[in-house]
Design a protein around this motif. Structure first.
Motif, short mmCIF file in Angstrom:
data_model
loop_
_atom_site.label_atom_id
_atom_site.label_comp_id
_atom_site.label_asym_id
_atom_site.label_seq_id
_atom_site.Cartn_x
_atom_site.Cartn_y
_atom_site.Cartn_z
N ASP A 34 0.85 -1.02 0.10
CA ASP A 34 -0.02 0.01 -0.07
C ASP A 34 0.92 1.25 -0.06
O ASP A 34 1.34 1.68 0.94
CB ASP A 34 -0.87 -0.14 1.40
CG ASP A 34 -1.95 1.14 1.26
OD1 ASP A 34 -1.77 1.98 0.38
OD2 ASP A 34 -2.52 1.43 2.38
N LYS A 35 1.33 1.54 -1.33
CA LYS A 35 2.23 2.94 -1.24
C LYS A 35 1.57 4.21 -0.84
O LYS A 35 2.39 5.19 -0.49
CB LYS A 35 2.68 2.96 -2.86
CG LYS A 35 3.36 1.82 -3.43
CD LYS A 35 3.71 1.74 -4.52
CE LYS A 35 4.14 0.61 -5.27
NZ LYS A 35 4.56 0.48 -6.76
N SER A 36 0.36 4.16 -0.77
CA SER A 36 -0.32 5.38 -0.52
C SER A 36 -0.23 5.80 0.94
O SER A 36 -0.71 6.76 1.33
CB SER A 36 -1.75 5.51 -1.04
OG SER A 36 -2.57 4.56 -0.14
#
Length: 218
Positions: A34-36
């Motif tokens: 989950d890069k966000s």
């Protein structure tokens, strides 16, 4: 009592060495990155299961040769966790490297992974250097494989008159790359000039010339 203490120290040393040698083992089926989230602690946080899709495990970026516009004559296309979120915690990644005739993938290291290259096209001179400054080099052709041990300086060069390409496999989701030349001459902030002149036994003009040439490659 002394024997048991020594045994505990040996066991702990083994555990610490083992756990720090590779990417963390997965404790669940999936941990899609989950890069966000913004947080990064030796990997990426897991995306909510309900938001995971098949696209998180797919990447088409290495299916075709890359456009080569570097002065070294090579282009690296990574297929790691930054491109494939589903690789998070799986300790594996790929890359495709394309070489123009005479192209070079300059000396570099991967601090977090051993690399295995499989030749897709062409013929390459490859090699790595041990900590005893011994070079192991070989010419490899289509269908052949060569291994670069983790952390050791290595290179690949296309000595042929036609393009070449390889598929690289790593035992890390994000192996990292340290370019030898860039690490010494193109850091920000720059290394002290006297460190470079004394290391290479050259004058400041030569150091400045190398820095200038590397700067034009960015």
């Amino acid at each position: 009592m002394m024997i048991s203490r020594i045994s505990i120290i040996v066991v702990l040393s083994y555990i610490i060495t083992s756990t720090s040698a590779y990417d963390p083992d997965a404790l669940q089926d999936l941990c899609v990155a989950d890069k966000s989230h913004g947080t990064k602690l030796n990997g990426f946080p897991c995306k909510e299961t309900s938001n995971i899709t098949a696209s998180d495990f797919f990447f088409a970026g290495i299916s075709k040769p890359a456009v080569i516009n570097s002065t070294s004559g090579s282009a690296v296309t990574g297929a790691n966790v930054e491109k494939i979120p589903g690789l998070n915690t799986l300790s594996v990644s790929l890359a495709r490297i394309d070489y123009a005739p005479g192209g070079l993938n300059p000396p570099h290291t991967h601090p977090r992974a051993t690399e295995v290259v499989y030749v897709l096209e062409g013929e390459l001179e490859v090699g790595f250097i041990t900590t005893a400054n011994k070079l192991f080099s070989k010419t490899i052709k289509i269908g052949e494989v060569f291994v670069f041990p983790r952390g050791l300086v290595h290179f690949q060069k296309n000595n042929g008159k036609s393009p070449a390409s390889v598929l690289s496999a790593f035992n890390s989701q994000l192996p990292g790359t340290v370019s030898v030349a860039a690490a010494l001459f193109a850091t920000e902030p720059a290394l002290p000039e006297d460190v470079l002149t004394k290391t290479f036994q050259v004058g400041t003009k030569m150091v400045d010339k190398i820095k200038e040439r590397l700067a034009t490659k960015k």
